[in-house]
Motif scaffolding. Structure first.
Motif, PDB file in Angstrom:
ATOM      1  N   GLY A   9       7.278   1.930  -7.321  1.00 29.26           N
ATOM      2  CA  GLY A   9       7.966   2.978  -8.052  1.00 29.26           C
ATOM      3  C   GLY A   9       8.736   3.884  -7.123  1.00 29.26           C
ATOM      4  O   GLY A   9       8.916   3.583  -5.942  1.00 29.26           O
ATOM      5  N   LEU A  10       9.174   5.001  -7.684  1.00 28.05           N
ATOM      6  CA  LEU A  10       9.915   6.003  -6.927  1.00 28.05           C
ATOM      7  C   LEU A  10       8.966   7.142  -6.574  1.00 28.05           C
ATOM      8  O   LEU A  10       8.262   7.672  -7.449  1.00 28.05           O
ATOM      9  CB  LEU A  10      11.066   6.532  -7.764  1.00 28.05           C
ATOM     10  CG  LEU A  10      11.872   7.708  -7.192  1.00 28.05           C
ATOM     11  CD1 LEU A  10      12.564   7.308  -5.906  1.00 28.05           C
ATOM     12  CD2 LEU A  10      12.868   8.219  -8.228  1.00 28.05           C
ATOM     13  N   VAL A  11       8.948   7.513  -5.309  1.00 26.45           N
ATOM     14  CA  VAL A  11       8.062   8.586  -4.856  1.00 26.45           C
ATOM     15  C   VAL A  11       8.802   9.424  -3.820  1.00 26.45           C
ATOM     16  O   VAL A  11       9.661   8.905  -3.094  1.00 26.45           O
ATOM     17  CB  VAL A  11       6.753   8.004  -4.281  1.00 26.45           C
ATOM     18  CG1 VAL A  11       7.017   7.145  -3.051  1.00 26.45           C
ATOM     19  CG2 VAL A  11       5.730   9.084  -3.978  1.00 26.45           C
ATOM     20  N   GLN A  12       8.465  10.697  -3.754  1.00 28.33           N
ATOM     21  CA  GLN A  12       9.087  11.573  -2.765  1.00 28.33           C
ATOM     22  C   GLN A  12       8.476  11.365  -1.392  1.00 28.33           C
ATOM     23  O   GLN A  12       7.318  10.932  -1.284  1.00 28.33           O
ATOM     24  CB  GLN A  12       8.906  13.028  -3.195  1.00 28.33           C
ATOM     25  CG  GLN A  12       9.690  13.398  -4.443  1.00 28.33           C
ATOM     26  CD  GLN A  12       9.614  14.885  -4.734  1.00 28.33           C
ATOM     27  OE1 GLN A  12       8.758  15.597  -4.231  1.00 28.33           O
ATOM     28  NE2 GLN A  12      10.546  15.358  -5.551  1.00 28.33           N
ATOM     29  N   PRO A  87      11.004   7.613   3.928  1.00 27.34           N
ATOM     30  CA  PRO A  87      12.157   6.868   3.384  1.00 27.34           C
ATOM     31  C   PRO A  87      12.274   5.462   3.961  1.00 27.34           C
ATOM     32  O   PRO A  87      12.694   4.538   3.253  1.00 27.34           O
ATOM     33  CB  PRO A  87      13.341   7.751   3.783  1.00 27.34           C
ATOM     34  CG  PRO A  87      12.781   9.134   3.832  1.00 27.34           C
ATOM     35  CD  PRO A  87      11.381   8.965   4.380  1.00 27.34           C
ATOM     36  N   GLU A  88      11.878   5.295   5.212  1.00 27.26           N
ATOM     37  CA  GLU A  88      11.963   3.965   5.828  1.00 27.26           C
ATOM     38  C   GLU A  88      10.941   2.978   5.295  1.00 27.26           C
ATOM     39  O   GLU A  88      10.962   1.799   5.652  1.00 27.26           O
ATOM     40  CB  GLU A  88      11.856   4.060   7.356  1.00 27.26           C
ATOM     41  CG  GLU A  88      10.677   4.872   7.853  1.00 27.26           C
ATOM     42  CD  GLU A  88      11.059   6.305   8.185  1.00 27.26           C
ATOM     43  OE1 GLU A  88      11.787   6.946   7.379  1.00 27.26           O
ATOM     44  OE2 GLU A  88      10.613   6.802   9.247  1.00 27.26           O
ATOM     45  N   ASP A  89      10.020   3.439   4.445  1.00 26.09           N
ATOM     46  CA  ASP A  89       9.091   2.531   3.769  1.00 26.09           C
ATOM     47  C   ASP A  89       9.715   1.894   2.539  1.00 26.09           C
ATOM     48  O   ASP A  89       9.119   1.014   1.915  1.00 26.09           O
ATOM     49  CB  ASP A  89       7.820   3.271   3.350  1.00 26.09           C
ATOM     50  CG  ASP A  89       7.013   3.764   4.537  1.00 26.09           C
ATOM     51  OD1 ASP A  89       6.535   4.918   4.492  1.00 26.09           O
ATOM     52  OD2 ASP A  89       6.849   2.996   5.505  1.00 26.09           O
ATOM     53  N   THR A  90      10.902   2.329   2.173  1.00 24.28           N
ATOM     54  CA  THR A  90      11.588   1.774   1.017  1.00 24.28           C
ATOM     55  C   THR A  90      11.875   0.299   1.222  1.00 24.28           C
ATOM     56  O   THR A  90      12.473  -0.104   2.219  1.00 24.28           O
ATOM     57  CB  THR A  90      12.914   2.527   0.771  1.00 24.28           C
ATOM     58  OG1 THR A  90      12.623   3.893   0.438  1.00 24.28           O
ATOM     59  CG2 THR A  90      13.711   1.891  -0.353  1.00 24.28           C
ATOM     60  N   THR A 120       7.468  -6.078  -5.709  1.00 27.68           N
ATOM     61  CA  THR A 120       7.485  -4.823  -6.444  1.00 27.68           C
ATOM     62  C   THR A 120       8.245  -3.803  -5.603  1.00 27.68           C
ATOM     63  O   THR A 120       7.999  -3.678  -4.406  1.00 27.68           O
ATOM     64  CB  THR A 120       6.059  -4.343  -6.777  1.00 27.68           C
ATOM     65  OG1 THR A 120       6.120  -3.170  -7.600  1.00 27.68           O
ATOM     66  CG2 THR A 120       5.226  -4.061  -5.545  1.00 27.68           C
ATOM     67  N   GLN A 121       9.175  -3.109  -6.231  1.00 30.79           N
ATOM     68  CA  GLN A 121      10.058  -2.212  -5.500  1.00 30.79           C
ATOM     69  C   GLN A 121       9.375  -0.876  -5.225  1.00 30.79           C
ATOM     70  O   GLN A 121       8.823  -0.248  -6.132  1.00 30.79           O
ATOM     71  CB  GLN A 121      11.338  -1.953  -6.304  1.00 30.79           C
ATOM     72  CG  GLN A 121      12.296  -0.946  -5.681  1.00 30.79           C
ATOM     73  CD  GLN A 121      12.975  -1.477  -4.435  1.00 30.79           C
ATOM     74  OE1 GLN A 121      13.473  -2.609  -4.431  1.00 30.79           O
ATOM     75  NE2 GLN A 121      13.020  -0.668  -3.386  1.00 30.79           N
ATOM     76  N   VAL A 122       9.444  -0.448  -3.976  1.00 31.54           N
ATOM     77  CA  VAL A 122       8.979   0.881  -3.587  1.00 31.54           C
ATOM     78  C   VAL A 122      10.181   1.644  -3.045  1.00 31.54           C
ATOM     79  O   VAL A 122      10.849   1.175  -2.120  1.00 31.54           O
ATOM     80  CB  VAL A 122       7.871   0.805  -2.515  1.00 31.54           C
ATOM     81  CG1 VAL A 122       7.552   2.199  -1.976  1.00 31.54           C
ATOM     82  CG2 VAL A 122       6.632   0.154  -3.091  1.00 31.54           C
ATOM     83  N   THR A 123      10.459   2.790  -3.621  1.00 31.24           N
ATOM     84  CA  THR A 123      11.564   3.619  -3.179  1.00 31.24           C
ATOM     85  C   THR A 123      11.047   5.008  -2.834  1.00 31.24           C
ATOM     86  O   THR A 123      10.403   5.658  -3.670  1.00 31.24           O
ATOM     87  CB  THR A 123      12.646   3.736  -4.266  1.00 31.24           C
ATOM     88  OG1 THR A 123      13.102   2.430  -4.619  1.00 31.24           O
ATOM     89  CG2 THR A 123      13.827   4.565  -3.776  1.00 31.24           C
ATOM     90  N   VAL A 124      11.287   5.418  -1.600  1.00 34.65           N
ATOM     91  CA  VAL A 124      10.849   6.736  -1.142  1.00 34.65           C
ATOM     92  C   VAL A 124      12.100   7.580  -0.929  1.00 34.65           C
ATOM     93  O   VAL A 124      12.893   7.330  -0.023  1.00 34.65           O
ATOM     94  CB  VAL A 124      10.041   6.644   0.158  1.00 34.65           C
ATOM     95  CG1 VAL A 124       9.508   8.032   0.541  1.00 34.65           C
ATOM     96  CG2 VAL A 124       8.905   5.646   0.010  1.00 34.65           C
ATOM     97  N   SER A 125      12.263   8.556  -1.782  1.00 36.89           N
ATOM     98  CA  SER A 125      13.483   9.357  -1.742  1.00 36.89           C
ATOM     99  C   SER A 125      13.248  10.690  -2.423  1.00 36.89           C
ATOM    100  O   SER A 125      12.469  10.790  -3.377  1.00 36.89           O
ATOM    101  CB  SER A 125      14.621   8.616  -2.446  1.00 36.89           C
ATOM    102  OG  SER A 125      15.781   9.421  -2.530  1.00 36.89           O
TER     103      SER A 125
END
Length: 126
Positions: A9-12, A87-90, A120-125
């Motif tokens: 998912g999307l996480v800060q 963010p580089e874990d995205t 599974t998509q991981v987005t860190v932003s």
């Protein structure tokens, strides 16, 4: 043999996620399960692995101290707890399985694993 990855998912930045890899058609006791990730334009990278026979765990240098791999044999599921995300874990995260044994010096090599789940998509932003 099937592997089903979920939990992305999307996480800060600084947040946490827990990925799950549910397996079917085999038991965790006799397999090595690993997590890999691939970011756009980059090569697939080994993140972590856990041995079904010995319980030994391995981590990539970039995630040591932040990620924890674990397994629940009763649920035939391997987890990847990801803390202090950057963010580089995205990336798209994949779980993979190798029957029997993988040398500790090779845990991160994708060719060691015969079976792969979908990513599974991981987005860190922020």
């Amino acid at each position: 043999v099937q592997l089903q990855a979920s939990g992305g998912g999307l996480v800060q930045p600084g947040g946490s996620l827990r990925l799950s890899c549910e397996v079917a058609g085999f038991t965790l006791d006799f397999y090595v399960i690993a997590w890999f990730r691939q970011a756009p334009g980059k090569e697939r990278e080994g993140v972590s692995s856990i041995s079904g026979t010995t319980g030994s765990t391995y981590y990539g240098d970039s995630v040591k101290g932040r990620f924890t791999i674990s397994r629940d044999n009763a649920k035939n599921t391997v987890y990847l707890q990801m803390n202090s995300l950057k963010p580089e874990d995205t990336a798209v995260y994949y779980c993979a399985a190798a029957r029997g044994f993988v040398y500790g010096s090779s845990w991160y090599k994708s060719y060691e694993y015969e079976y792969w789940g979908q990513g599974t998509q991981v987005t860190v932003s922020s």
